[in-house]
Design a protein around this motif. Sequence first.
Motif, mmCIF file in Angstrom:
data_model
loop_
_atom_site.group_PDB
_atom_site.id
_atom_site.type_symbol
_atom_site.label_atom_id
_atom_site.label_comp_id
_atom_site.label_asym_id
_atom_site.label_seq_id
_atom_site.Cartn_x
_atom_site.Cartn_y
_atom_site.Cartn_z
ATOM 1 N N LYS A 160 -35.948 15.447 -16.902
ATOM 2 C CA LYS A 160 -35.061 14.540 -16.405
ATOM 3 C C LYS A 160 -33.443 14.792 -16.465
ATOM 4 C CE LYS A 160 -38.301 10.606 -17.162
ATOM 5 N NZ LYS A 160 -38.585 9.272 -17.754
ATOM 6 N N LEU A 161 -33.269 15.339 -17.761
ATOM 7 C CA LEU A 161 -31.630 15.467 -17.841
ATOM 8 C C LEU A 161 -31.228 16.720 -16.901
ATOM 9 C CD1 LEU A 161 -31.303 14.774 -21.671
ATOM 10 C CD2 LEU A 161 -30.099 13.646 -19.808
ATOM 11 N N ARG A 162 -32.456 17.570 -16.688
ATOM 12 C CA ARG A 162 -31.987 18.844 -15.993
ATOM 13 C C ARG A 162 -31.714 18.618 -14.678
ATOM 14 N NH1 ARG A 162 -35.919 24.025 -14.181
ATOM 15 N NH2 ARG A 162 -34.123 25.304 -13.590
ATOM 16 N N ARG A 163 -31.954 17.457 -14.169
ATOM 17 C CA ARG A 163 -31.708 17.266 -12.668
ATOM 18 C C ARG A 163 -30.269 17.500 -12.220
ATOM 19 N NH1 ARG A 163 -35.118 11.390 -12.398
ATOM 20 N NH2 ARG A 163 -37.288 12.240 -12.972
ATOM 21 N N TYR A 164 -29.501 17.026 -13.196
ATOM 22 C CA TYR A 164 -28.145 17.102 -12.707
ATOM 23 C C TYR A 164 -26.970 17.883 -13.778
ATOM 24 C CZ TYR A 164 -29.656 13.435 -9.522
ATOM 25 O OH TYR A 164 -30.013 12.855 -8.579
ATOM 26 N N ARG A 165 -27.979 18.477 -14.955
ATOM 27 C CA ARG A 165 -27.091 19.061 -15.941
ATOM 28 C C ARG A 165 -27.769 20.368 -16.607
ATOM 29 N NH1 ARG A 165 -25.555 13.825 -17.276
ATOM 30 N NH2 ARG A 165 -23.513 13.362 -17.819
ATOM 31 N N ASP A 166 -27.049 21.247 -16.839
ATOM 32 C CA ASP A 166 -27.371 22.624 -17.251
ATOM 33 C C ASP A 166 -27.993 22.254 -18.749
ATOM 34 O OD1 ASP A 166 -26.536 23.846 -14.801
ATOM 35 O OD2 ASP A 166 -24.667 24.643 -16.109
ATOM 36 N N ILE A 167 -29.014 22.929 -18.875
ATOM 37 C CA ILE A 167 -29.615 22.819 -20.416
ATOM 38 C C ILE A 167 -29.163 24.178 -21.213
ATOM 39 C CG2 ILE A 167 -31.617 22.543 -21.814
ATOM 40 C CD1 ILE A 167 -30.998 20.205 -20.180
ATOM 41 N N VAL A 168 -28.536 23.877 -22.400
ATOM 42 C CA VAL A 168 -28.003 25.333 -22.927
ATOM 43 C C VAL A 168 -28.664 25.541 -24.221
ATOM 44 C CG1 VAL A 168 -26.027 26.669 -23.557
ATOM 45 C CG2 VAL A 168 -25.856 25.011 -21.579
ATOM 46 N N LEU A 169 -29.307 26.565 -24.647
ATOM 47 C CA LEU A 169 -29.789 26.994 -25.829
ATOM 48 C C LEU A 169 -29.163 28.170 -26.459
ATOM 49 C CD1 LEU A 169 -33.674 26.874 -24.456
ATOM 50 C CD2 LEU A 169 -32.122 24.923 -25.596
ATOM 51 N N MET A 170 -28.767 28.157 -27.876
ATOM 52 C CA MET A 170 -28.403 29.197 -28.395
ATOM 53 C C MET A 170 -29.064 29.330 -29.829
ATOM 54 S SD MET A 170 -24.556 29.847 -30.375
ATOM 55 C CE MET A 170 -24.972 28.975 -31.678
ATOM 56 N N ASP A 171 -29.518 30.476 -29.919
ATOM 57 C CA ASP A 171 -30.232 30.796 -31.295
ATOM 58 C C ASP A 171 -29.470 30.772 -32.463
ATOM 59 O OD1 ASP A 171 -32.761 30.660 -30.228
ATOM 60 O OD2 ASP A 171 -33.071 32.847 -30.094
ATOM 61 N N GLN A 172 -29.284 29.805 -33.288
ATOM 62 C CA GLN A 172 -28.286 29.906 -34.434
ATOM 63 C C GLN A 172 -28.334 31.254 -35.168
ATOM 64 O OE1 GLN A 172 -27.841 26.157 -36.408
ATOM 65 N NE2 GLN A 172 -27.210 27.157 -38.511
ATOM 66 N N ARG A 173 -27.126 31.488 -35.584
ATOM 67 C CA ARG A 173 -27.210 33.229 -36.269
ATOM 68 C C ARG A 173 -28.044 32.916 -37.441
ATOM 69 N NH1 ARG A 173 -21.875 34.613 -39.437
ATOM 70 N NH2 ARG A 173 -20.787 34.347 -37.310
ATOM 71 N N GLY A 174 -29.024 34.140 -37.503
ATOM 72 C CA GLY A 174 -29.813 34.156 -38.327
ATOM 73 C C GLY A 174 -31.519 33.556 -38.047
ATOM 74 N N THR A 175 -31.575 33.247 -36.892
ATOM 75 C CA THR A 175 -32.951 32.585 -36.412
ATOM 76 C C THR A 175 -33.044 33.351 -35.026
ATOM 77 O OG1 THR A 175 -31.815 30.914 -34.830
ATOM 78 C CG2 THR A 175 -32.137 30.457 -37.206
ATOM 79 N N GLY A 176 -34.451 33.211 -34.652
ATOM 80 C CA GLY A 176 -34.690 33.869 -33.206
ATOM 81 C C GLY A 176 -34.424 35.222 -32.872
ATOM 82 N N ALA A 177 -33.605 35.387 -31.941
ATOM 83 C CA ALA A 177 -33.199 36.672 -31.411
ATOM 84 C C ALA A 177 -31.556 36.686 -31.791
ATOM 85 C CB ALA A 177 -33.562 36.958 -29.969
#
Length: 505
Positions: free
Chosen positions: A119-136
């Motif tokens: 629902k929030l994505r309808r009018y707002r970008d969704i931003v993801l950042m892998d915190q240092r030391g996690t994911g990629a």
Amino acid sequence: MNRNQFGKILKTGISIGVFALMSSCGSPGDRAKSTPKLVLSPCSLEIEEQREFAELGALCGKYEVWEDREAQKGRRIALNVVVIPALAKAKPDPVFLLAGGPGQAATEVPWMQMPWVKKLRRYRDIVLMDQRGTGASNPLDFIKPDEKIPFKELFKPSERDPEVEELIKSFDADVTKYTTDIAMDDLNEVRDALGYDTINIYGGSYGTRAAFIYLRRHENTVRSLVIDGVVPMEMKIVDVFAEDGERAIGLLLSHCENDQECRKAFPNLRKKLHELISSLEEKPARVQLKHPRTGAPVTVTVHVETIRMTLFSALYDTQRTALIPLAVERAHGGDFSIFGALMEMASGNSEMISTGMQKAVLCNEDLALLDEDAESDESDRSVFSRSHMVSSFNEYCDCFRGAPKLASYFDPVVSDVPALVLSGELDPVTPPRWGEIASKNLKNSRHVVVPGTGHGVSGSGCVSDMIVTHIENASPAEIETECLDKIKRFPVFLTNTGPIATEKR
């Protein structure tokens, strides 16, 4: 102890992400977006970690920061960043989603399965950042993403292993530079590089602690805040696990005692649980189980701390909590099969945690303040052990510790930012008392306790609509809570196949 066993110990670690504040000068939502310094490219279907984002039309990229932000020299870290663009014309303030753990990667949480995110994505970008030391983002992993903990190893107690020490030494990282404050400065730099002047932040569990630290350091960049499963600065992570877990298991036992069908199916459940704990403290049980997935016979030794950690993990989730009475009843009679199934369910969580990052955070922050040998108020009627919790998480801390944080690091964060504070009534690790403490210092906040719910409440009933309303309006006073009356505790399982019939309740 090998890597898999070590991951097993920490899989119940706090899934205890990042949050937000409003500037006092004008309305952040009205500000224009700045020119971005970080240019992203369409996510690729050919890259496994980007595939699900490519299907959403998202943009992916890496942003380099100094590992040692203070010295501004030495090793550089590439942070993994994903932006899922708004479906319509985007409002200038996106939603940043931060994961818990500590050790979860933001890009590995199934956010898009959550209705409120859609629902929030309808009018707002969704931003993801892998915190240092996690994911990629230069992960500090003890367990490879595709590595599965063998069922039999789930039952083994922890012990120090030279292999783990060598693994830590092999990290291409100064592990003392992966603390929350440094990571939140990364987040702010990424925000600026993407050209966002102000943001909304949602985070859960440990992510709420990260949110408080971000708020303290970069308050003028944040428009609104949602925190779910709250870890205020005043909480000493791990130190209070046993106390809060004791409350949660007590609520379950009282529920069963007050429910006619549960009481009939599991008479004297409280007494049986304490007898089970006492018996295993005196002598571990050697038993044969069927593997929960394959059905193959497996002989294991059941230790008391294995049962304690399994109970603590199960209390996070209300559906797994519903299996605890049956597990205790069977185990009291010598059948640990339900406990085995609960352990297998929980083991999948370990591959979602970058254990080295978790150690870097906890060992340099909360655990640095704790006395492992301090006396506690445990008694022979306690289910959980504070001393075991602290010693388990303290393991290998000598390999991670840098300069200790100043005492002021743990001062309460006070702010007027519009904040929605969410707690689960039955949460064993971040119960409502911590949300209440936090809300007193968030002067423009609303604390909502969701009944019948454990750790993480954003997917419970109408809570999804509350989150959307709050982020859209940045006004906690507008939140309506009457709908929460419909949310009930998940009914207890009387057998392996199902819960108490709801029509009888």
